[in-house]
Scaffold this motif. Structure first.
Motif, short mmCIF file in Angstrom:
data_model
loop_
_atom_site.label_atom_id
_atom_site.label_comp_id
_atom_site.label_asym_id
_atom_site.label_seq_id
_atom_site.Cartn_x
_atom_site.Cartn_y
_atom_site.Cartn_z
N ILE A 1 10.32 -1.19 0.65
CA ILE A 1 11.37 -0.23 0.33
C ILE A 1 12.34 -0.90 -0.64
O ILE A 1 12.76 -2.04 -0.42
CB ILE A 1 12.08 0.29 1.60
CG1 ILE A 1 13.06 1.42 1.26
CG2 ILE A 1 12.76 -0.85 2.37
CD1 ILE A 1 13.54 2.20 2.48
N THR A 2 12.62 -0.21 -1.73
CA THR A 2 13.57 -0.71 -2.73
C THR A 2 14.82 0.15 -2.68
O THR A 2 14.74 1.37 -2.76
CB THR A 2 12.94 -0.65 -4.15
OG1 THR A 2 11.78 -1.46 -4.16
CG2 THR A 2 13.93 -1.12 -5.20
N TYR A 3 15.95 -0.50 -2.52
CA TYR A 3 17.25 0.17 -2.55
C TYR A 3 17.81 -0.02 -3.96
O TYR A 3 18.01 -1.15 -4.40
CB TYR A 3 18.21 -0.45 -1.54
CG TYR A 3 17.87 -0.18 -0.09
CD1 TYR A 3 18.62 0.73 0.64
CD2 TYR A 3 16.82 -0.82 0.55
CE1 TYR A 3 18.33 0.99 1.97
CE2 TYR A 3 16.52 -0.58 1.88
CZ TYR A 3 17.28 0.32 2.58
OH TYR A 3 17.01 0.57 3.91
N THR A 4 18.06 1.09 -4.66
CA THR A 4 18.54 1.07 -6.03
C THR A 4 19.91 1.75 -6.08
O THR A 4 20.06 2.87 -5.58
CB THR A 4 17.55 1.80 -6.96
OG1 THR A 4 16.25 1.21 -6.82
CG2 THR A 4 18.00 1.71 -8.41
N ASP A 5 20.87 1.08 -6.69
CA ASP A 5 22.23 1.61 -6.78
C ASP A 5 22.45 2.34 -8.10
O ASP A 5 22.37 1.74 -9.17
CB ASP A 5 23.27 0.48 -6.68
CG ASP A 5 23.25 -0.20 -5.34
OD1 ASP A 5 22.78 0.40 -4.36
OD2 ASP A 5 23.74 -1.35 -5.27
N GLU B 1 0.83 -1.20 0.00
CA GLU B 1 0.00 0.00 0.00
C GLU B 1 0.86 1.26 0.00
O GLU B 1 0.38 2.34 -0.30
CB GLU B 1 -0.94 -0.03 1.20
CG GLU B 1 -1.97 -1.14 1.04
CD GLU B 1 -2.84 -1.31 2.25
OE1 GLU B 1 -3.19 -0.32 2.90
OE2 GLU B 1 -3.17 -2.47 2.54
N MET B 2 2.13 1.08 0.36
CA MET B 2 3.09 2.18 0.26
C MET B 2 4.39 1.58 -0.25
O MET B 2 4.85 0.56 0.23
CB MET B 2 3.31 2.85 1.61
CG MET B 2 4.35 3.97 1.57
SD MET B 2 4.60 4.76 3.18
CE MET B 2 3.42 6.09 3.03
N GLN B 3 4.96 2.26 -1.26
CA GLN B 3 6.23 1.82 -1.83
C GLN B 3 7.23 2.96 -1.70
O GLN B 3 6.97 4.08 -2.18
CB GLN B 3 6.06 1.44 -3.30
CG GLN B 3 5.15 0.24 -3.50
CD GLN B 3 4.85 0.01 -4.96
OE1 GLN B 3 4.11 0.76 -5.58
NE2 GLN B 3 5.46 -1.03 -5.52
N LEU B 4 8.35 2.64 -1.10
CA LEU B 4 9.43 3.61 -0.92
C LEU B 4 10.62 3.17 -1.76
O LEU B 4 10.79 1.98 -2.04
CB LEU B 4 9.84 3.69 0.55
CG LEU B 4 8.73 4.00 1.55
CD1 LEU B 4 9.26 3.89 2.98
CD2 LEU B 4 8.14 5.38 1.29
N GLU B 5 11.44 4.14 -2.17
CA GLU B 5 12.66 3.81 -2.90
C GLU B 5 13.80 4.68 -2.40
O GLU B 5 13.65 5.90 -2.25
CB GLU B 5 12.49 4.03 -4.41
CG GLU B 5 13.76 3.64 -5.18
CD GLU B 5 13.64 3.80 -6.68
OE1 GLU B 5 14.35 3.09 -7.40
OE2 GLU B 5 12.84 4.65 -7.14
N VAL B 6 14.94 4.04 -2.16
CA VAL B 6 16.19 4.74 -1.86
C VAL B 6 17.04 4.68 -3.11
O VAL B 6 17.35 3.59 -3.60
CB VAL B 6 16.95 4.08 -0.69
CG1 VAL B 6 18.30 4.76 -0.47
CG2 VAL B 6 16.12 4.12 0.59
N ILE B 7 17.37 5.84 -3.62
CA ILE B 7 18.28 5.91 -4.76
C ILE B 7 19.65 6.29 -4.22
O ILE B 7 19.85 7.40 -3.71
CB ILE B 7 17.79 6.94 -5.80
CG1 ILE B 7 16.47 6.46 -6.40
CG2 ILE B 7 18.85 7.15 -6.88
CD1 ILE B 7 15.86 7.39 -7.40
N ARG B 8 20.58 5.35 -4.32
CA ARG B 8 21.96 5.59 -3.86
C ARG B 8 22.73 6.19 -5.03
O ARG B 8 22.86 5.58 -6.08
CB ARG B 8 22.60 4.27 -3.46
CG ARG B 8 21.94 3.62 -2.26
CD ARG B 8 22.40 2.20 -2.15
NE ARG B 8 22.10 1.61 -0.86
CZ ARG B 8 22.07 0.30 -0.65
NH1 ARG B 8 22.34 -0.55 -1.63
NH2 ARG B 8 21.78 -0.17 0.54
#
Length: 163
Positions: free
Chosen positions: A154-158, A5-12
């Motif tokens: 939460i998706t961590y993207t490099d 219901e909530m999607q977070l993303e960390v862009i490194r």
């Protein structure tokens, strides 16, 4: 796992010798809404406890309602605090939390949030500022979804230059 219901993303975007700078977005519904600057430990091929960021990937967040951080945050934030934001099922890591702090010395693999950020090519340990203010703004929305039984990922993207 249910549909999030909530999607977070960390862009490194910058990985240096002691720290990783990033940006946190709420990407729910296909929109990209900026939430925070982020700071993590550095990339390492072989994990060193308290000195290595987690692998890129998508993870579920739940509330952790035990432990030292939970007790400290309950005292610090009162009724706002419902539990620590806990990034779950990270291979080779336990108790990865999203919390306040300023430099990589405060991370131990966790994700720090802040309203400002210093270039980690200039300041080796990295730095996020106004961490408490940012946390007070970002945390309640995530915690509310979790308290209401929703799923948060939460998706961590490099996008940094690690091999």
């Amino acid at each position: 796992m249910k549909q999030p219901e909530m999607q977070l993303e960390v862009i490194r975007f910058s990985s240096e010798r002691d720290s990783t700078n990033g940006l946190l977005f709420d990407i729910t519904g296909g929109c990209r809404n900026f939430l925070s600057y982020t700071l993590e430990d550095e990339y390492r091929e072989e994990k060193i406890m308290h000195e290595t960021r987690i692998p890129a990937g998508t993870y579920e967040i739940t509330l952790r309602t035990v432990g030292g951080f939970h007790a400290k945050y309950t005292e610090r934030y009162g009724d706002m605090h419902k539990g620590m934001l806990w990034v779950r099922n990270v291979p080779g890591f336990e108790y990865i939390l999203i919390h306040t702090g300023n430099t990589d010395e405060h991370t131990s693999g966790c994700l720090l949030l802040g309203d400002t950020q210093t270039n980690n090519q200039i300041k080796q340990d990295g730095f996020v500022g106004s961490s408490t203010n940012n946390y007070k703004r970002v945390y309640p929305h995530i915690a509310e979804v979790l308290e209401n039984g929703g799923v948060v990922t939460i998706t961590y993207t490099d996008y940094d230059s690690v091999d």
